[in-house]
Write a protein that holds these residues in place. Structure first.
Motif, mmCIF file in Angstrom:
data_model
loop_
_atom_site.group_PDB
_atom_site.id
_atom_site.type_symbol
_atom_site.label_atom_id
_atom_site.label_comp_id
_atom_site.label_asym_id
_atom_site.label_seq_id
_atom_site.Cartn_x
_atom_site.Cartn_y
_atom_site.Cartn_z
ATOM 1 N N PRO A 56 -4.819 13.457 1.945
ATOM 2 C CA PRO A 56 -3.360 13.424 2.102
ATOM 3 C C PRO A 56 -2.773 14.694 2.708
ATOM 4 N N ALA A 57 -3.401 15.842 2.463
ATOM 5 C CA ALA A 57 -2.883 17.097 3.004
ATOM 6 C C ALA A 57 -2.937 17.126 4.524
ATOM 7 N N LEU A 58 -3.749 16.260 5.116
ATOM 8 C CA LEU A 58 -3.903 16.239 6.570
ATOM 9 C C LEU A 58 -3.166 15.074 7.222
ATOM 10 N N PRO B 85 -0.351 12.839 8.968
ATOM 11 C CA PRO B 85 0.719 13.208 9.901
ATOM 12 C C PRO B 85 2.064 13.262 9.173
ATOM 13 N N PRO B 86 3.014 14.049 9.675
ATOM 14 C CA PRO B 86 4.300 14.238 8.979
ATOM 15 C C PRO B 86 5.027 12.934 8.669
ATOM 16 N N CYS B 87 4.995 11.980 9.594
ATOM 17 C CA CYS B 87 5.740 10.739 9.358
ATOM 18 C C CYS B 87 5.183 9.984 8.167
ATOM 19 N N MET B 88 3.851 9.964 8.011
ATOM 20 C CA MET B 88 3.257 9.259 6.876
ATOM 21 C C MET B 88 3.518 10.007 5.571
ATOM 22 N N THR B 89 3.461 11.331 5.628
ATOM 23 C CA THR B 89 3.781 12.130 4.438
ATOM 24 C C THR B 89 5.217 11.887 4.007
ATOM 25 N N ASN B 90 6.126 11.807 4.977
ATOM 26 C CA ASN B 90 7.535 11.552 4.657
ATOM 27 C C ASN B 90 7.719 10.198 3.984
ATOM 28 N N VAL C 35 -3.629 0.272 -3.265
ATOM 29 C CA VAL C 35 -2.843 -0.023 -4.467
ATOM 30 C C VAL C 35 -2.891 1.164 -5.427
ATOM 31 N N ALA C 36 -4.076 1.723 -5.648
ATOM 32 C CA ALA C 36 -4.201 2.875 -6.547
ATOM 33 C C ALA C 36 -3.485 4.101 -5.989
ATOM 34 N N PHE C 37 -3.608 4.312 -4.684
ATOM 35 C CA PHE C 37 -2.990 5.474 -4.054
ATOM 36 C C PHE C 37 -1.472 5.427 -4.186
ATOM 37 N N CYS C 38 -0.902 4.236 -4.137
ATOM 38 C CA CYS C 38 0.561 4.071 -4.178
ATOM 39 C C CYS C 38 1.057 3.676 -5.568
ATOM 40 N N ALA C 39 0.234 3.894 -6.587
ATOM 41 C CA ALA C 39 0.583 3.417 -7.928
ATOM 42 C C ALA C 39 1.870 4.027 -8.459
ATOM 43 N N ASP C 40 2.160 5.262 -8.103
ATOM 44 C CA ASP C 40 3.338 5.955 -8.638
ATOM 45 C C ASP C 40 4.482 5.990 -7.632
ATOM 46 N N THR D 143 -11.002 17.703 1.281
ATOM 47 C CA THR D 143 -11.147 17.098 -0.044
ATOM 48 C C THR D 143 -10.727 15.639 0.024
ATOM 49 N N ASP D 144 -11.622 14.759 -0.352
ATOM 50 C CA ASP D 144 -11.360 13.327 -0.300
ATOM 51 C C ASP D 144 -10.687 12.881 -1.595
ATOM 52 N N TRP D 145 -9.535 12.245 -1.472
ATOM 53 C CA TRP D 145 -8.797 11.748 -2.637
ATOM 54 C C TRP D 145 -9.655 10.811 -3.478
#
Length: 402
Positions: free
Chosen positions: A275-277, A279-284, A318-323, A388-390
């Protein structure tokens, strides 16, 4: 024009209603009538989300003008798809029309007999069979006990030609006047189903007697969904001929839709979720969802397409977006749609497309680095010294599914 025609615009009666109304499609397009924008939405949602239902709420509308706009949006949508002149777009559009129609059919079938008999905007299974000349080929199976599936192998469709027929109404519920089991003549069965849906659909694994195959109610609906998909796709794309003025009037809408059909190809995804890598639009978008803010359809699609594009499975997304504000069921539906044979024909949208939707703001002039989020991410991963892999963190926490 009535509500039933608008709900099921591929019915023969709907085509007759359009013809009898003597409506001029070129005049509608030139006047930018509501049906034109609805047609654009119809195609866009088919390409992005696998549905043609209006984002503002499912049909029917509340007025005669809503009904007319909904019905007329169907032939205009077919013009738009023809102008795109893309076989993958045609396949996706036809599958979305079929999936949406069968969702409506399931709701109609769940309506009890008394209400169904007085409602002109609902169909029964007999109506649907008659529409596709299957009335003599399909009959109730009086020998099948309630809840028994038609084949020996069990299972359901996986998307395939059935276009997502696994969702919707209850299997073996015996709701209303419709029984739980049917027999369908072997010819129509072979024409409408595909072994690619799973081993249980192969004829060798079916109960076959007197030239007919036993199927459950839900399996019959899957076969009918394939019939709808084939009818919608029939004749697409077509030449407009003398109606070149329609093509000119629809040029801007076709251009917007064509941007969704990027023909870029990628090597294998980097197979790392960092996630740290991103792109800005996806992080936003992720941060917006984490603030419990709702994402628009375009935002949700862009994020899901990116996460699938970097190699995440539906369970991982689904797990990544759980919160976040994103609904788990909606995530699973959209990611499974994107990862099936049809979905993978389209990579995530380009930065230009995302900018048109107000999603990409070209932070740090990153469009100079890459023209799309997936390429940007690939370059970021390749340049990073330590990644680092989530997913490694999930395994360490014991949260990875067995």
């Amino acid at each position: 024009m009535d509500a039933l025609d608008a709900k099921y615009p591929f019915f023969a009666s709907a085509r007759e209603a359009v013809a009898e109304a003597a409506v001029s499609l070129p005049e509608l397009v030139a006047a930018d009538a509501p049906a034109v924008e609805r047609a654009r939405e119809r195609v866009e949602r088919a390409l992005l989300e696998g549905t043609v239902a209006a984002e503002s709420g499912d049909f029917p509308g509340e007025s005669a003008s809503d009904t007319q706009a909904e019905l007329l949006s169907y032939p205009i949508a077919r013009i738009l798809v023809s102008l795109l002149d893309s076989q993958p777009a045609i396949e996706k559009y036809a599958a979305a029309e079929a999936a949406t129609a069968m969702e409506r059919v399931r709701r109609d079938l769940e309506t009890d007999d008394e209400l169904r008999s007085v409602s002109s905007a609902t169909v029964g299974l007999d109506d649907l069979l008659a529409e596709f000349d299957l009335a003599d080929a399909v009959r109730p199976d009086a020998t099948a006990p309630a809840g028994v599936r038609g084949g020996t192998g069990g299972g359901t469709t996986s998307g395939g030609a059935g276009g997502g027929a696994t969702g919707g109404g209850p299997t073996g519920s015996g709701a209303g006047r419709d029984p739980d089991g049917y027999r369908i003549d072997v010819g129509p069965y072979l024409r409408l189903t595909s072994p690619e849906w799973g081993d249980s659909w192969r004829l060798v694994n079916r109960a076959l007697a007197d030239g007919a195959v036993r199927v459950s109610r839900e399996e019959l609906l899957a076969a009918l969904e394939a019939a709808v998909e084939a009818r919608v796709a029939e004749g697409l794309p077509f030449e407009l001929g003398a109606d070149e003025e329609i093509a000119a009037a629809l040029e801007s809408r076709v251009a917007d839709l064509r941007r969704l059909l990027s023909e870029r190809t990628y090597a294998e995804p980097p197979d790392v979720v960092a996630p740290a890598l991103f792109p800005p639009c996806m992080t936003n978008l992720i941060e917006k969802a984490e603030r419990d803010a709702a994402l628009s359809a375009a935002e949700s699609f862009a994020l899901m397409a990116f996460l699938v594009g970097i190699g995440m499975t539906p369970d991982e997304v689904v797990a990544f977006c759980a919160d976040t504000s994103l609904d788990a069921e909606g995530i699973r539906y959209q990611t499974e749609y994107l990862t099936d044979d049809r979905g993978t024909q389209y990579p995530p949208p380009t930065c230009e497309t995302l900018a048109n939707y107000g999603i990409c703001h070209n932070e740090d002039d990153h469009m100079q680095v890459a023209a799309d989020p997936l390429s940007y991410y690939e370059k970021q991963v390749a340049a990073a010294d330590d990644v680092t892999d989530w997913r490694d963190g999930r395994e360490a926490d014991g949260s990875e599914e067995d």
